[in-house]
Design a protein around this motif. Structure first.
Motif, PDB file in Angstrom:
ATOM      1  N   THR A  18      60.408-106.060  20.696  1.00  0.00           N
ATOM      2  CA  THR A  18      58.696-105.056  20.398  1.00  0.00           C
ATOM      3  C   THR A  18      60.249-103.724  19.953  1.00  0.00           C
ATOM      4  N   PRO A  19      59.395-103.011  19.427  1.00  0.00           N
ATOM      5  CA  PRO A  19      60.276-101.543  18.594  1.00  0.00           C
ATOM      6  C   PRO A  19      60.982-100.979  19.543  1.00  0.00           C
ATOM      7  N   ALA A  20      60.186-100.859  20.794  1.00  0.00           N
ATOM      8  CA  ALA A  20      60.773 -99.941  21.895  1.00  0.00           C
ATOM      9  C   ALA A  20      62.505-100.696  22.493  1.00  0.00           C
ATOM     10  N   GLU A  21      62.544-102.219  22.498  1.00  0.00           N
ATOM     11  CA  GLU A  21      63.587-102.682  22.535  1.00  0.00           C
ATOM     12  C   GLU A  21      64.424-102.279  21.589  1.00  0.00           C
ATOM     13  N   VAL A  22      64.753-102.248  19.902  1.00  0.00           N
ATOM     14  CA  VAL A  22      64.871-102.458  18.892  1.00  0.00           C
ATOM     15  C   VAL A  22      65.560-100.655  19.109  1.00  0.00           C
ATOM     16  N   ALA A  23      64.296-100.090  19.920  1.00  0.00           N
ATOM     17  CA  ALA A  23      64.856 -98.599  19.479  1.00  0.00           C
ATOM     18  C   ALA A  23      65.915 -98.799  20.467  1.00  0.00           C
ATOM     19  N   LYS A  45      59.471 -95.066  16.661  1.00  0.00           N
ATOM     20  CA  LYS A  45      59.276 -94.905  15.151  1.00  0.00           C
ATOM     21  C   LYS A  45      60.156 -94.921  14.313  1.00  0.00           C
ATOM     22  N   THR A  46      61.524 -94.720  13.936  1.00  0.00           N
ATOM     23  CA  THR A  46      62.562 -95.139  13.375  1.00  0.00           C
ATOM     24  C   THR A  46      62.916 -96.392  13.184  1.00  0.00           C
ATOM     25  N   VAL A  47      62.530 -97.394  13.806  1.00  0.00           N
ATOM     26  CA  VAL A  47      62.301 -98.524  14.112  1.00  0.00           C
ATOM     27  C   VAL A  47      61.728 -99.082  12.746  1.00  0.00           C
ATOM     28  N   ARG A  99      54.442-105.672  15.147  1.00  0.00           N
ATOM     29  CA  ARG A  99      55.769-105.625  14.532  1.00  0.00           C
ATOM     30  C   ARG A  99      57.009-106.112  15.803  1.00  0.00           C
ATOM     31  N   ARG A 100      57.085-107.455  15.285  1.00  0.00           N
ATOM     32  CA  ARG A 100      58.464-107.647  16.047  1.00  0.00           C
ATOM     33  C   ARG A 100      59.345-107.825  15.600  1.00  0.00           C
TER      34      ARG A 100
END
Length: 81
Positions: free
Chosen positions: A14-19, A27-29, A48-49
């Motif tokens: 998830t975007p949170a995991e990447v962040a 939001k940067t991701v 998004r994934r």
């Protein structure tokens, strides 16, 4: 740019995991994906994934232990970071 081949069993983040891995805001991701810096896969719901293999490739091999810890015990990974 190199071509990366992903398999159907590649883990999606998830975007949170990447962040959390990059220590940036989710939001940067999303902005990176819109700019073409990351390859995003859209779910049926439009979320998004990101392919774990691509993210780890960007980070280098040193991120692999963090992902393993985060997938087993998120609270331990947060304490380690």
């Amino acid at each position: 740019m190199t071509t990366t081949h992903f398999t159907t069993d590649d883990r999606l983040l998830t975007p949170a995991e990447v962040a959390a891995l990059f220590r940036v805001d989710p939001k940067t991701v999303t902005r990176w994906a819109k700019a073409g810096r990351l390859t995003a896969v859209r779910t049926l719901g439009g979320h998004r994934r990101y392919h774990e293999a691509e993210i780890l490739g960007l980070m280098g091999a040193s991120a692999a232990p963090l992902v393993a810890v985060a997938s087993v015990a998120p609270d331990v990974a947060a304490a380690a970071g």
